[in-house]
Design an enzyme around this catalytic site. Structure first.
Site, PDB file in Angstrom:
ATOM      1  N   SER A 113      23.852  26.167  38.264  1.00  0.00           N
ATOM      2  CA  SER A 113      22.962  26.485  39.378  1.00  0.00           C
ATOM      3  C   SER A 113      22.334  27.870  39.326  1.00  0.00           C
ATOM      4  O   SER A 113      21.614  28.194  38.391  1.00  0.00           O
ATOM      5  CB  SER A 113      23.737  26.274  40.673  1.00  0.00           C
ATOM      6  OG  SER A 113      22.900  26.388  41.768  1.00  0.00           O
ATOM      7  N   HIS A 114      22.676  28.706  40.297  1.00  0.00           N
ATOM      8  CA  HIS A 114      22.047  30.020  40.411  1.00  0.00           C
ATOM      9  C   HIS A 114      22.722  31.060  39.521  1.00  0.00           C
ATOM     10  O   HIS A 114      22.281  32.206  39.473  1.00  0.00           O
ATOM     11  CB  HIS A 114      22.128  30.481  41.866  1.00  0.00           C
ATOM     12  CG  HIS A 114      23.541  30.465  42.380  1.00  0.00           C
ATOM     13  ND1 HIS A 114      24.178  29.284  42.679  1.00  0.00           N
ATOM     14  CD2 HIS A 114      24.437  31.444  42.582  1.00  0.00           C
ATOM     15  CE1 HIS A 114      25.416  29.554  43.067  1.00  0.00           C
ATOM     16  NE2 HIS A 114      25.603  30.864  43.009  1.00  0.00           N
ATOM     17  N   ASP A 277      16.134  27.578  42.588  1.00  0.00           N
ATOM     18  CA  ASP A 277      17.154  28.172  41.716  1.00  0.00           C
ATOM     19  C   ASP A 277      17.253  27.435  40.381  1.00  0.00           C
ATOM     20  O   ASP A 277      16.409  26.593  40.062  1.00  0.00           O
ATOM     21  CB  ASP A 277      18.516  28.197  42.428  1.00  0.00           C
ATOM     22  CG  ASP A 277      19.096  26.805  42.601  1.00  0.00           C
ATOM     23  OD1 ASP A 277      18.319  25.834  42.627  1.00  0.00           O
ATOM     24  OD2 ASP A 277      20.338  26.688  42.695  1.00  0.00           O
ATOM     25  N   ASP A 279      18.968  24.985  39.080  1.00  0.00           N
ATOM     26  CA  ASP A 279      18.972  23.520  39.010  1.00  0.00           C
ATOM     27  C   ASP A 279      18.101  22.868  40.075  1.00  0.00           C
ATOM     28  O   ASP A 279      18.134  21.647  40.229  1.00  0.00           O
ATOM     29  CB  ASP A 279      20.412  22.992  39.085  1.00  0.00           C
ATOM     30  CG  ASP A 279      21.096  23.370  40.403  1.00  0.00           C
ATOM     31  OD1 ASP A 279      20.744  24.414  40.977  1.00  0.00           O
ATOM     32  OD2 ASP A 279      21.985  22.618  40.841  1.00  0.00           O
ATOM     33  N   ASP A 281      18.031  22.951  43.432  1.00  0.00           N
ATOM     34  CA  ASP A 281      18.471  22.446  44.734  1.00  0.00           C
ATOM     35  C   ASP A 281      18.338  23.475  45.854  1.00  0.00           C
ATOM     36  O   ASP A 281      18.435  23.136  47.015  1.00  0.00           O
ATOM     37  CB  ASP A 281      19.898  21.862  44.669  1.00  0.00           C
ATOM     38  CG  ASP A 281      20.928  22.837  44.131  1.00  0.00           C
ATOM     39  OD1 ASP A 281      20.552  23.969  43.768  1.00  0.00           O
ATOM     40  OD2 ASP A 281      22.117  22.455  44.056  1.00  0.00           O
ATOM     41  N   ARG A 282      18.112  24.735  45.493  1.00  0.00           N
ATOM     42  CA  ARG A 282      17.958  25.752  46.543  1.00  0.00           C
ATOM     43  C   ARG A 282      16.484  26.042  46.810  1.00  0.00           C
ATOM     44  O   ARG A 282      15.641  25.789  45.951  1.00  0.00           O
ATOM     45  CB  ARG A 282      18.629  27.057  46.122  1.00  0.00           C
ATOM     46  CG  ARG A 282      20.122  26.920  45.975  1.00  0.00           C
ATOM     47  CD  ARG A 282      20.761  28.270  45.717  1.00  0.00           C
ATOM     48  NE  ARG A 282      22.192  28.091  45.621  1.00  0.00           N
ATOM     49  CZ  ARG A 282      23.091  29.040  45.883  1.00  0.00           C
ATOM     50  NH1 ARG A 282      22.690  30.240  46.226  1.00  0.00           N
ATOM     51  NH2 ARG A 282      24.373  28.786  45.779  1.00  0.00           N
ATOM     52  N   LYS A 376      21.173  18.991  48.064  1.00  0.00           N
ATOM     53  CA  LYS A 376      20.132  19.815  48.651  1.00  0.00           C
ATOM     54  C   LYS A 376      18.946  19.783  47.706  1.00  0.00           C
ATOM     55  O   LYS A 376      19.101  19.507  46.524  1.00  0.00           O
ATOM     56  CB  LYS A 376      20.624  21.225  48.920  1.00  0.00           C
ATOM     57  CG  LYS A 376      21.276  21.951  47.755  1.00  0.00           C
ATOM     58  CD  LYS A 376      21.918  23.239  48.267  1.00  0.00           C
ATOM     59  CE  LYS A 376      22.418  24.115  47.136  1.00  0.00           C
ATOM     60  NZ  LYS A 376      23.811  23.830  46.799  1.00  0.00           N
TER      61      LYS A 376
HETATM   62  C1  VG1 Z   1      27.834  28.632  46.908  1.00  0.00           C
HETATM   63  C2  VG1 Z   1      27.222  28.549  48.289  1.00  0.00           C
HETATM   64  C3  VG1 Z   1      27.327  27.137  48.839  1.00  0.00           C
HETATM   65  C4  VG1 Z   1      26.673  26.168  47.851  1.00  0.00           C
HETATM   66  C5  VG1 Z   1      27.286  26.328  46.480  1.00  0.00           C
HETATM   67  C6  VG1 Z   1      26.590  25.486  45.430  1.00  0.00           C
HETATM   68  O1  VG1 Z   1      29.211  28.314  46.979  1.00  0.00           O
HETATM   69  O2  VG1 Z   1      27.850  29.457  49.166  1.00  0.00           O
HETATM   70  O3  VG1 Z   1      26.724  27.086  50.095  1.00  0.00           O
HETATM   71  O4  VG1 Z   1      26.838  24.844  48.286  1.00  0.00           O
HETATM   72  O5  VG1 Z   1      27.189  27.686  46.059  1.00  0.00           O
HETATM   73  O6  VG1 Z   1      25.232  25.785  45.383  1.00  0.00           O
HETATM   74  P1  VG1 Z   1      30.356  29.449  46.995  1.00  0.00           P
HETATM   75  O7  VG1 Z   1      31.660  28.707  46.980  1.00  0.00           O
HETATM   76  O8  VG1 Z   1      30.133  30.295  45.805  1.00  0.00           O
HETATM   77  O9  VG1 Z   1      30.146  30.226  48.241  1.00  0.00           O
HETATM   78  V1  VG1 Z   1      24.382  25.612  43.928  1.00  0.00           V
HETATM   79  O10 VG1 Z   1      22.809  25.881  44.228  1.00  0.00           O
HETATM   80  O11 VG1 Z   1      25.367  26.477  42.979  1.00  0.00           O
HETATM   81  O12 VG1 Z   1      24.677  23.994  43.377  1.00  0.00           O
HETATM   82 CO    CO Z   2      21.723  25.166  42.725  1.00  0.00          CO
END
Ligand code: VG1
Ligand code: CO
Length: 543
Positions: A113-114, A277, A279, A281-282, A376
């Protein structure tokens, strides 16, 4: 064709977190590491014999090699068909859509992801179930249990096909079907927002800058914004996905998307700024001279969703993750619909969406989505904003300010302390939990604690219970501080502190959130001893 059964031994630490298994790329590339985890996934979900699976990722370094291994293992474990995004690319929401559309058994989504990518960056793998959403905890627990007991994995002794050419080929007894990653997603979006109306908005001179951050959404954004909707060429920047995201964190926050934020607060700002982001989804949305906090975005989208094509029936219910601000609650209350407060992570929304109890859900971490998929969806949220802007004929700043006038403003910020010592983070949380009962009645930085607890969630559809999801401290004036440790990091611990306060008076709606929250920030530090324990004087990231 021959299937190799390779003996192996359990590898410690293969426990899925908030969103699948995330580790340093170098960890994933250790011999047998990915293979062990994939075999544990296959067995943890009950086997894949005769089943169809969707496979794709955000294109980061190791994406293609990992897909080749996954395909050989799916074939060796008897899968019937693998549907793979061309060149191994699928945004997370597009993968969710494909699983649903093709009635697949599930999918393997490769992404961190990010988090940054590349050889020295991060890698991740997530299993999504047949509804298109991240596996629920019962499944991730079963996967983790298999990782601790594995003695062998199965892999085909044959090269996986190249992923560049659309169409079907065979890998052992399995069909590999390479599909256009973008086409089905565009078709879905056309059912949800009014493409004609948004095209007219662009034709009338509305300007947008979408930063794809060299991540997976580039091709989707180009096809939809510049292709189908006629936004001028150049609207989408950093549109070519790169294995290392150009050396940046593909995280659309003020730190990692600093250039976009700067532009939106400058004289050259277009009408709207947006980014997604790694992938896809953000999403983050900015107007000229104003940024929309993700918590506010959820509330504004919920309050205006009846303006959009796909949701003309209005709002059934809203779900938000616990640390997300309570702005959405105010919309739910006014509309007389249910509001659900879930633990952090999209997997907790799936049952509510399946049951038709919520129309929209969101997280403060820049995630918004609806029942159209079970993830998302960054681009979807941006399109929803465009449809609302077109329908209302007003700029983002006006829509946001009017929202605050109607519902009041929930000033909100999140402070992240990254890469702190794991033991320090664990001790901070443990001590907070121990102090919960003694907090009410005490005063910190002038704020008196009204209530404090450790958030637990009971899923209203299957009654499953999830505990220890973050410490909540509620103050007598309605302000709130929430503390939790991240479940997606790969280095040390990340402490997230979520801070908010409510302001009903419109003459006080134009302040800087950091200023408005200074007492809550000080109280949170006094309660948890953040500076003292971590030795940090300021957070690494403020969103
Ligand atoms: C973070 C965010 C959470 C989100 C998750 C995956 O998790 O706070 O809201 O669902 O990333 O997002 P954490 O446990 O690091 O707080 V993504 O865009 O990585 O799939
Ligand atoms: Co993501």
């Amino acid at each position: 064709m021959s299937v190799a059964t390779v003996s192996t031994a359990p590898i410690a630490g293969q426990k899925p977190g908030t969103s699948g298994l995330r580790k340093k790329t170098a960890v994933f590339r250790q011999p047998g590491y990915l293979e062990n985890y994939v075999q544990a996934v296959i067995e943890g979900v009950g086997g894949v014999e005769g089943r169809t699976l969707v496979v794709g990722g955000d294109g980061r370094f190791f994406n293609d090699q990992a897909i080749a291994i996954i395909l050989r293992m799916l074939a060796a474990n008897g899968a019937e068909r693998a549907i793979v995004g061309q060149n191994g690319m699928l945004s997370t929401p597009a993968a969710s859509n494909l699983i649903r559309k093709r009635k697949a058994f599930g999918g393997l989504v490769l992404s961190a992801s990010h988090n940054p990518g590349g050889e020295d960056g991060d890698f991740g793998l997530k299993f999504n179930i047949a509804n298109g959403g991240p596996a629920p905890e019962s499944t991730t627990d079963a996967i983790f249990a298999r990782t601790t007991a594995l003695t062998e994995y199965r892999i085909l002794d044959e090269n996986a096909p190249a992923l560049g050419t659309l169409g079907e080929s065979r890998l052992g007894g399995m069909i590999v079907e390479i599909v256009d990653p973008v086409a089905d997603y565009v078709t879905l979006m056309q059912t949800l927002v009014d493409f004609d109306r948004i095209s007219k908005l662009f034709a009338s001179g509305f300007t947008l800058r979408f930063d794809a951050m060299h991540a997976v959404t580039g091709p989707y954004a180009k096809a939809i914004l510049e292709g189908a909707l006629g936004a001028p060429a150049g609207t989408v920047i950093n549109a070519t996905p790169l294995p290392d995201f150009g050396g940046h964190h593909p995280d659309p926050n003020p730190v990692h998307a600093a250039e976009l934020f700067r532009l939106m607060f400058s004289a050259e700002a277009p009408d709207m700024g947006a980014a997604s982001d790694g992938d896809g989804d953000r999403n983050i949305v900015l107007g000229r001279g104003i940024s929309v906090s993700p918590s506010d975005s959820l509330a504004v989208l919920a309050a205006n969703i009846h303006h959009t094509k796909g949701y003309a029936g209005g709002l059934k219910g809203i779900a938000r993750s616990m640390p997300t601000s309570r702005a959405a609650d105010r919309v739910a209350e006014k509309r007389g619909v249910e509001l659900f407060e879930t633990p952090t992570g999209w997997k907790f929304f799936g049952n509510l969406l399946d049951a038709g109890r919520v129309t929209i859900c969101g997280e403060e971490s820049a995630g918004t989505g609806s029942a159209h998929v079970r993830e998302k969806d960054g681009l979807w949220a941006i399109l929803l904003w465009l449809d609302i802007i077109a329908a209302r004929g007003e700029p983002i700043a006006a829509i946001l300010k009017e929202h605050w006038k109607t519902y009041g403003r929930d000033y909100y910020t999140r402070h992240d302390y990254e890469g702190i010592d794991i033991a320090t983070g664990d001790r901070l949380m443990a001590d907070l939990r121990t102090s919960l009962a003694s907090l009410p009645g005490k005063t910190f930085a002038g704020l008196t604690v009204k209530a404090a607890d450790d958030f637990a969630y009971q899923d209203p559809t299957d009654q499953s219970v999830t505990r220890q999801q973050g410490v909540r401290v509620l103050f007598a004036n309605g302000a709130r501080a929430v503390f939790r440790l991240s479940g997606t990091g790969t280095e040390g611990a990340t402490l997230r502190v979520y801070l908010e306060t409510f302001e009903s008076d419109p003459s006080r709606h134009d302040h800087d959130p950091q200023e408005m929250l200074s007492d809550v920030i000080a109280a949170a530090d006094a309660i948890a001893g953040i500076r003292e324990r971590t030795g940090r004087t300021a957070p690494d990231v403020i969103t």
